[in-house]
Design a protein around this motif. Sequence first.
Motif, PDB file in Angstrom:
ATOM      1  N   ARG A  34       0.820  -1.212   0.000  1.00 59.45           N
ATOM      2  CA  ARG A  34       0.000   0.000   0.000  1.00 59.45           C
ATOM      3  C   ARG A  34       0.856   1.265   0.000  1.00 59.45           C
ATOM      4  NH1 ARG A  34      -4.368  -1.770   4.489  1.00 59.45           N
ATOM      5  NH2 ARG A  34      -5.460  -3.304   3.220  1.00 59.45           N
ATOM      6  N   GLY A  35       1.923   1.268   0.799  1.00 60.88           N
ATOM      7  CA  GLY A  35       2.798   2.436   0.871  1.00 60.88           C
ATOM      8  C   GLY A  35       3.478   2.732  -0.449  1.00 60.88           C
ATOM      9  N   ILE A  36       3.986   1.693  -1.098  1.00 60.13           N
ATOM     10  CA  ILE A  36       4.650   1.876  -2.395  1.00 60.13           C
ATOM     11  C   ILE A  36       3.635   2.284  -3.454  1.00 60.13           C
ATOM     12  CG2 ILE A  36       5.862   0.651  -4.244  1.00 60.13           C
ATOM     13  CD1 ILE A  36       7.432  -0.793  -1.996  1.00 60.13           C
ATOM     14  N   GLN A  37       2.464   1.667  -3.408  1.00 63.01           N
ATOM     15  CA  GLN A  37       1.413   2.020  -4.366  1.00 63.01           C
ATOM     16  C   GLN A  37       1.048   3.505  -4.242  1.00 63.01           C
ATOM     17  OE1 GLN A  37      -2.216  -0.289  -3.909  1.00 63.01           O
ATOM     18  NE2 GLN A  37      -2.330  -0.468  -6.135  1.00 63.01           N
ATOM     19  N   ALA A  38       0.966   4.009  -3.034  1.00 59.08           N
ATOM     20  CA  ALA A  38       0.670   5.427  -2.825  1.00 59.08           C
ATOM     21  C   ALA A  38       1.794   6.304  -3.380  1.00 59.08           C
ATOM     22  CB  ALA A  38       0.457   5.713  -1.339  1.00 59.08           C
ATOM     23  N   LYS A  39       3.046   5.910  -3.152  1.00 59.39           N
ATOM     24  CA  LYS A  39       4.189   6.695  -3.639  1.00 59.39           C
ATOM     25  C   LYS A  39       4.259   6.704  -5.171  1.00 59.39           C
ATOM     26  CE  LYS A  39       6.324   7.929   0.200  1.00 59.39           C
ATOM     27  NZ  LYS A  39       6.624   9.299   0.539  1.00 59.39           N
ATOM     28  N   LEU A  40       3.786   5.624  -5.810  1.00 53.28           N
ATOM     29  CA  LEU A  40       3.825   5.563  -7.272  1.00 53.28           C
ATOM     30  C   LEU A  40       2.888   6.584  -7.914  1.00 53.28           C
ATOM     31  CD1 LEU A  40       4.007   1.713  -7.907  1.00 53.28           C
ATOM     32  CD2 LEU A  40       5.863   3.386  -8.019  1.00 53.28           C
ATOM     33  N   GLY A  41       1.958   7.115  -7.153  1.00 55.43           N
ATOM     34  CA  GLY A  41       1.066   8.142  -7.655  1.00 55.43           C
ATOM     35  C   GLY A  41       1.626   9.542  -7.529  1.00 55.43           C
ATOM     36  N   GLU A  42       2.794   9.668  -6.910  1.00 54.61           N
ATOM     37  CA  GLU A  42       3.422  10.964  -6.707  1.00 54.61           C
ATOM     38  C   GLU A  42       4.542  11.181  -7.729  1.00 54.61           C
ATOM     39  OE1 GLU A  42       4.892  10.931  -2.690  1.00 54.61           O
ATOM     40  OE2 GLU A  42       2.897  10.598  -1.837  1.00 54.61           O
ATOM     41  N   PRO A  43       4.856  12.463  -8.042  1.00 50.55           N
ATOM     42  CA  PRO A  43       5.985  12.723  -8.940  1.00 50.55           C
ATOM     43  C   PRO A  43       7.291  12.272  -8.306  1.00 50.55           C
ATOM     44  CG  PRO A  43       4.639  14.701  -8.584  1.00 50.55           C
ATOM     45  CD  PRO A  43       4.158  13.660  -7.636  1.00 50.55           C
ATOM     46  N   PRO A  44       8.255  11.815  -9.029  1.00 54.62           N
ATOM     47  CA  PRO A  44       8.298  11.611 -10.473  1.00 54.62           C
ATOM     48  C   PRO A  44       7.763  10.241 -10.900  1.00 54.62           C
ATOM     49  CG  PRO A  44      10.429  11.097  -9.590  1.00 54.62           C
ATOM     50  CD  PRO A  44       9.562  11.523  -8.425  1.00 54.62           C
ATOM     51  N   PHE A  45       7.367   9.416  -9.944  1.00 57.69           N
ATOM     52  CA  PHE A  45       6.909   8.059 -10.278  1.00 57.69           C
ATOM     53  C   PHE A  45       5.618   8.064 -11.079  1.00 57.69           C
ATOM     54  CE2 PHE A  45       9.341   7.684  -6.313  1.00 57.69           C
ATOM     55  CZ  PHE A  45      10.361   6.864  -6.769  1.00 57.69           C
ATOM     56  N   ALA A  46       4.779   9.079 -10.894  1.00 58.04           N
ATOM     57  CA  ALA A  46       3.504   9.154 -11.601  1.00 58.04           C
ATOM     58  C   ALA A  46       3.701   9.315 -13.105  1.00 58.04           C
ATOM     59  CB  ALA A  46       2.664  10.297 -11.041  1.00 58.04           C
ATOM     60  N   ASP A  47       4.911   9.688 -13.528  1.00 60.51           N
ATOM     61  CA  ASP A  47       5.198   9.864 -14.950  1.00 60.51           C
ATOM     62  C   ASP A  47       5.332   8.531 -15.691  1.00 60.51           C
ATOM     63  OD1 ASP A  47       5.249  12.577 -14.437  1.00 60.51           O
ATOM     64  OD2 ASP A  47       7.437  12.670 -14.289  1.00 60.51           O
ATOM     65  N   PHE A  48       5.392   7.439 -14.960  1.00 64.90           N
ATOM     66  CA  PHE A  48       5.581   6.118 -15.560  1.00 64.90           C
ATOM     67  C   PHE A  48       4.337   5.260 -15.344  1.00 64.90           C
ATOM     68  CE2 PHE A  48       9.745   7.705 -14.342  1.00 64.90           C
ATOM     69  CZ  PHE A  48      10.451   7.560 -15.526  1.00 64.90           C
ATOM     70  N   GLN A  49       4.159   4.279 -16.213  1.00 62.25           N
ATOM     71  CA  GLN A  49       3.083   3.306 -16.037  1.00 62.25           C
ATOM     72  C   GLN A  49       3.658   2.135 -15.256  1.00 62.25           C
ATOM     73  OE1 GLN A  49       1.670   2.271 -19.908  1.00 62.25           O
ATOM     74  NE2 GLN A  49       0.820   4.295 -20.292  1.00 62.25           N
ATOM     75  N   TRP A  50       3.019   1.791 -14.136  1.00 61.46           N
ATOM     76  CA  TRP A  50       3.541   0.753 -13.250  1.00 61.46           C
ATOM     77  C   TRP A  50       2.575  -0.415 -13.127  1.00 61.46           C
ATOM     78  CZ3 TRP A  50       8.385   1.116 -11.580  1.00 61.46           C
ATOM     79  CH2 TRP A  50       8.979   2.371 -11.540  1.00 61.46           C
ATOM     80  N   GLN A  51       3.154  -1.573 -12.976  1.00 62.82           N
ATOM     81  CA  GLN A  51       2.411  -2.758 -12.579  1.00 62.82           C
ATOM     82  C   GLN A  51       3.054  -3.209 -11.272  1.00 62.82           C
ATOM     83  OE1 GLN A  51       2.720  -6.002 -15.343  1.00 62.82           O
ATOM     84  NE2 GLN A  51       1.035  -7.108 -14.404  1.00 62.82           N
ATOM     85  N   LEU A  52       2.272  -3.307 -10.203  1.00 62.76           N
ATOM     86  CA  LEU A  52       2.783  -3.674  -8.880  1.00 62.76           C
ATOM     87  C   LEU A  52       2.244  -5.055  -8.526  1.00 62.76           C
ATOM     88  CD1 LEU A  52       4.319  -2.901  -6.291  1.00 62.76           C
ATOM     89  CD2 LEU A  52       2.275  -1.692  -5.535  1.00 62.76           C
ATOM     90  N   LEU A  53       3.158  -6.005  -8.351  1.00 62.16           N
ATOM     91  CA  LEU A  53       2.787  -7.392  -8.059  1.00 62.16           C
ATOM     92  C   LEU A  53       3.303  -7.785  -6.686  1.00 62.16           C
ATOM     93  CD1 LEU A  53       3.960  -8.871 -11.493  1.00 62.16           C
ATOM     94  CD2 LEU A  53       1.651  -8.120 -10.891  1.00 62.16           C
TER      95      LEU A  53
END
Length: 186
Positions: A34-53
């Motif tokens: 959940r923590g990493i998923q939340a961070k992926l929505g923030e810049p600069p990570f939001a600039d990329f398309q992610w798949q979290l498994l």
Amino acid sequence: MATLDVTIWHYEKMAMATKDSPSLRLIAWNLLHRGIQAKLGEPPFADFQWQLLIDDRNTLRYQHGGLKLISNQGMFGDAASSIGETVISLYQSVWTEAFWLELQIACDVPFVPSSFDHVVAHCADADDDWEIENEPHFTATLDLEESLLIDPSMTIEDLSKWIIQIVQKTMDAILFIIGTNNPEKS
């Protein structure tokens, strides 16, 4: 000999149960997810398309397993010899090795030599002990925690605070490596 192996395994499991709480580790992995998923929505990570498994529950309790973040976009710009998939793995070792937590960032192609040399020099100046390889493809590995053994007396509040620290260390390490492809950022 098989009986001896089973007996040793049984006693090791009993010893583990007094020093570790696999059910709390499941909670920890879900908090990490959940923590990493939340961070992926923030810049600069939001600039990329992610798949979290995330691995299955049994794997996360006792075995080598963890999380994978997969980006089908080139995160390293011109550093890689071609645009390739980036896989970021956060995984634990098996319980007999105290669930060592390791972060690995891998691009499925090697970096061009000048970019690889820059990454190596950047990591040499860092406080962390990165292991960097470029053959057959680029990988950067960092030990994040010496152990994910979770004392059965640990409270959920303490566990949550610890996981927040691990999430921050993970995202900082990812940014550190991604930023190495741009000399102005490093």
